[in-house]
Design a protein around this motif. Structure first.
Motif, PDB file in Angstrom:
ATOM      1  N   ILE A  74      17.501  11.181   1.144  1.00  0.00           N
ATOM      2  CA  ILE A  74      16.110  10.809   1.399  1.00  0.00           C
ATOM      3  C   ILE A  74      16.004   9.312   1.078  1.00  0.00           C
ATOM      4  N   LYS A  75      15.611   8.527   2.065  1.00  0.00           N
ATOM      5  CA  LYS A  75      15.460   7.096   1.819  1.00  0.00           C
ATOM      6  C   LYS A  75      13.987   6.740   1.999  1.00  0.00           C
ATOM      7  N   CYS A  76      13.476   5.979   1.068  1.00  0.00           N
ATOM      8  CA  CYS A  76      12.050   5.670   1.116  1.00  0.00           C
ATOM      9  C   CYS A  76      11.859   4.170   0.913  1.00  0.00           C
ATOM     10  N   ARG A  77      11.089   3.560   1.764  1.00  0.00           N
ATOM     11  CA  ARG A  77      10.826   2.124   1.630  1.00  0.00           C
ATOM     12  C   ARG A  77       9.320   1.875   1.669  1.00  0.00           C
ATOM     13  N   TYR A  78       8.761   1.584   0.495  1.00  0.00           N
ATOM     14  CA  TYR A  78       7.330   1.232   0.361  1.00  0.00           C
ATOM     15  C   TYR A  78       7.239  -0.281   0.438  1.00  0.00           C
ATOM     16  N   MET A  79       6.349  -0.775   1.263  1.00  0.00           N
ATOM     17  CA  MET A  79       6.205  -2.228   1.391  1.00  0.00           C
ATOM     18  C   MET A  79       4.731  -2.585   1.493  1.00  0.00           C
ATOM     19  N   MET A  80       4.363  -3.658   0.839  1.00  0.00           N
ATOM     20  CA  MET A  80       2.979  -4.114   0.938  1.00  0.00           C
ATOM     21  C   MET A  80       2.976  -5.369   1.807  1.00  0.00           C
ATOM     22  N   SER A  81       2.127  -5.404   2.809  1.00  0.00           N
ATOM     23  CA  SER A  81       2.096  -6.576   3.683  1.00  0.00           C
ATOM     24  C   SER A  81       1.505  -7.762   2.910  1.00  0.00           C
ATOM     25  N   PRO A  82       1.898  -8.989   3.278  1.00  0.00           N
ATOM     26  CA  PRO A  82       1.402 -10.146   2.522  1.00  0.00           C
ATOM     27  C   PRO A  82      -0.105 -10.318   2.623  1.00  0.00           C
ATOM     28  N   PHE A  83      -0.721  -9.684   3.646  1.00  0.00           N
ATOM     29  CA  PHE A  83      -2.180  -9.828   3.783  1.00  0.00           C
ATOM     30  C   PHE A  83      -2.924  -8.599   3.249  1.00  0.00           C
ATOM     31  N   ALA A  84      -2.204  -7.745   2.489  1.00  0.00           N
ATOM     32  CA  ALA A  84      -2.802  -6.478   2.052  1.00  0.00           C
ATOM     33  C   ALA A  84      -3.882  -6.651   0.997  1.00  0.00           C
ATOM     34  N   SER A  85      -3.826  -7.749   0.280  1.00  0.00           N
ATOM     35  CA  SER A  85      -4.818  -7.924  -0.777  1.00  0.00           C
ATOM     36  C   SER A  85      -5.055  -9.421  -0.966  1.00  0.00           C
ATOM     37  N   LEU A  86      -6.124  -9.746  -1.670  1.00  0.00           N
ATOM     38  CA  LEU A  86      -6.467 -11.161  -1.794  1.00  0.00           C
ATOM     39  C   LEU A  86      -5.729 -11.845  -2.939  1.00  0.00           C
ATOM     40  N   GLU A  87      -4.857 -11.079  -3.615  1.00  0.00           N
ATOM     41  CA  GLU A  87      -4.197 -11.682  -4.773  1.00  0.00           C
ATOM     42  C   GLU A  87      -3.236 -12.776  -4.344  1.00  0.00           C
ATOM     43  N   HIS A  89      -0.502 -13.650  -5.521  1.00  0.00           N
ATOM     44  CA  HIS A  89       0.938 -13.391  -5.620  1.00  0.00           C
ATOM     45  C   HIS A  89       1.447 -12.525  -4.471  1.00  0.00           C
ATOM     46  N   SER A  90       0.570 -12.220  -3.513  1.00  0.00           N
ATOM     47  CA  SER A  90       1.018 -11.434  -2.372  1.00  0.00           C
ATOM     48  C   SER A  90       2.013 -12.252  -1.555  1.00  0.00           C
ATOM     49  N   ARG A  91       3.122 -11.652  -1.208  1.00  0.00           N
ATOM     50  CA  ARG A  91       4.113 -12.318  -0.353  1.00  0.00           C
ATOM     51  C   ARG A  91       4.901 -11.235   0.351  1.00  0.00           C
ATOM     52  N   SER A  92       5.550 -11.620   1.455  1.00  0.00           N
ATOM     53  CA  SER A  92       6.278 -10.597   2.193  1.00  0.00           C
ATOM     54  C   SER A  92       7.633 -10.349   1.528  1.00  0.00           C
ATOM     55  N   GLY A  93       8.262  -9.250   1.903  1.00  0.00           N
ATOM     56  CA  GLY A  93       9.591  -8.941   1.373  1.00  0.00           C
ATOM     57  C   GLY A  93       9.519  -8.075   0.149  1.00  0.00           C
ATOM     58  N   PRO A  94      10.684  -7.533  -0.251  1.00  0.00           N
ATOM     59  CA  PRO A  94      10.710  -6.626  -1.390  1.00  0.00           C
ATOM     60  C   PRO A  94      10.420  -7.333  -2.706  1.00  0.00           C
ATOM     61  N   SER A  95       9.905  -6.593  -3.666  1.00  0.00           N
ATOM     62  CA  SER A  95       9.613  -7.137  -4.988  1.00  0.00           C
ATOM     63  C   SER A  95       9.998  -6.061  -5.993  1.00  0.00           C
ATOM     64  N   ARG A  96       9.923  -6.385  -7.265  1.00  0.00           N
ATOM     65  CA  ARG A  96      10.229  -5.378  -8.291  1.00  0.00           C
ATOM     66  C   ARG A  96       9.279  -4.192  -8.156  1.00  0.00           C
ATOM     67  N   ARG A  97       8.013  -4.516  -7.851  1.00  0.00           N
ATOM     68  CA  ARG A  97       7.010  -3.461  -7.729  1.00  0.00           C
ATOM     69  C   ARG A  97       7.322  -2.544  -6.543  1.00  0.00           C
ATOM     70  N   SER A  98       7.645  -3.137  -5.365  1.00  0.00           N
ATOM     71  CA  SER A  98       7.900  -2.291  -4.189  1.00  0.00           C
ATOM     72  C   SER A  98       9.166  -1.454  -4.405  1.00  0.00           C
ATOM     73  N   GLU A 100      10.165  -0.273  -7.328  1.00  0.00           N
ATOM     74  CA  GLU A 100       9.768   0.821  -8.242  1.00  0.00           C
ATOM     75  C   GLU A 100       8.985   1.892  -7.479  1.00  0.00           C
ATOM     76  N   LEU A 101       8.025   1.443  -6.672  1.00  0.00           N
ATOM     77  CA  LEU A 101       7.197   2.422  -5.965  1.00  0.00           C
ATOM     78  C   LEU A 101       8.013   3.209  -4.945  1.00  0.00           C
ATOM     79  N   SER A 102       8.946   2.527  -4.256  1.00  0.00           N
ATOM     80  CA  SER A 102       9.824   3.240  -3.309  1.00  0.00           C
ATOM     81  C   SER A 102      10.594   4.326  -4.054  1.00  0.00           C
ATOM     82  N   LYS A 103      11.053   3.996  -5.252  1.00  0.00           N
ATOM     83  CA  LYS A 103      11.865   4.945  -6.038  1.00  0.00           C
ATOM     84  C   LYS A 103      11.042   6.158  -6.490  1.00  0.00           C
ATOM     85  N   VAL A 104       9.848   5.912  -7.044  1.00  0.00           N
ATOM     86  CA  VAL A 104       9.087   7.059  -7.558  1.00  0.00           C
ATOM     87  C   VAL A 104       8.581   7.950  -6.417  1.00  0.00           C
ATOM     88  N   ILE A 105       8.274   7.333  -5.280  1.00  0.00           N
ATOM     89  CA  ILE A 105       7.817   8.136  -4.134  1.00  0.00           C
ATOM     90  C   ILE A 105       9.000   8.950  -3.600  1.00  0.00           C
TER      91      ILE A 105
END
Ligand code: ADP
Length: 248
Positions: A74-87, A89-98, A100-105
């Protein structure tokens, strides 16, 4: 997650910042079959969250030497688009957070999918967050479960998910982003529908033992409401006429 001394008022005249009562869900809508090329797909709009999920497989494992003769990977890839939020620190590409979330999902679904029926294959679950408003990991689990069902992947049970927590000193269901960021505690949680097994539990902040017990009951009721929307979305998809376009 802010401390309990947070200055941001999260409860005003007994209501939450978006007018909800403590045990109300935000508006929730799921559409099935939104990506015709995928084996299964779904879109979820949950409060300000907009998330799309595409499932591909079971298909040949790449690289082949990574395949298991006993079960599908089972392979899971969670990604947040760079325009997903006004923060900022939003940027494209994988991050520590994405990561972690891919792993727990992924781990939640590894406990549900009957992977041993498909040796030497992989099942890809792609999750793209187009707009984020708190609770994206739980919304991702809810939408991925529907997309997997749409792909015909056999699972032991359906899974629903919701984030519960404490905001403005009160226990609350389905935290929005402000409550997540400035409340006292956030507890995302996924639960199987029939067996009532917890497939994902994480926690930020501080809760007493008694609050955890109460919040689990609240989450269970919340998951039941989410399950109704998931089941209804699948039913609607399979009842609609062949070739009808699915609107996001
Ligand atoms: P979840 O989305 O599951 O609640 P977090 O608690 O990590 O996960 O994030 C809370 C909210 O904060 C997100 O839903 C999103 O609105 C915002 N957020 C967190 N990290 C990012 C990020 N890297 N880029 C944009 N928004 C983010």
């Amino acid at each position: 997650m802010a401390s309990s001394e947070s200055k941001v008022p999260l409860i005003i005249n007994g209501k939450r910042t978006d007018g909800r009562d403590m045990e109300d869900l935000r508006n929730l809508r799921i559409e099935v079959g939104v990506i015709p090329e995928a084996d299964g797909s779904a879109f979820i709009e949950w409060g300000g969250n907009k998330i799309v999920c595409g499932v591909y497989g079971p298909r040949e494992c790449i690289p082949r030497h990574g395949a298991s003769p006993y079960h599908a990977l089972i392979k899971c890839r969670y990604m947040m688009s760079p325009f997903a939020s006004l923060e900022e620190h939003s940027r494209s590409g994988p991050s520590r957070r994405s990561t972690e979330l891919s792993k727990v999902i992924r781990e939640a679904f590894e406990n549900l999918i009957l992977a041993d029926k498909f040796p030497n294959t992989q099942i890809d679950v792609y999750i793209d967050v187009l707009q984020a408003d708190g609770g994206t990991r739980t919304a991702s689990v809810a939408v991925a479960a529907v997309a997997l069902a749409n792909a015909g992947i056999p699972m032991k049970d359906m899974v629903s998910a919701v984030a519960v927590g404490k905001a403005g000193g009160m226990l609350a269901l389905d935290l929005n982003k402000i409550e997540d960021n400035f409340g006292q505690s956030d507890m995302p949680l996924a639960m199987s529908h029939r067996d009532r097994k917890l497939l994902l539990v994480q926690m930020d902040g501080l809760l007493t033992r008694d609050e955890v017990m109460r919040i689990l009951d609240m989450a269970e009721r919340g998951c039941d409401k989410v399950h109704e929307v998931q089941a209804e979305a699948l039913k609607r998809f399979y009842e609609k006429g062949e070739g009808e376009t699915v609107k996001w």
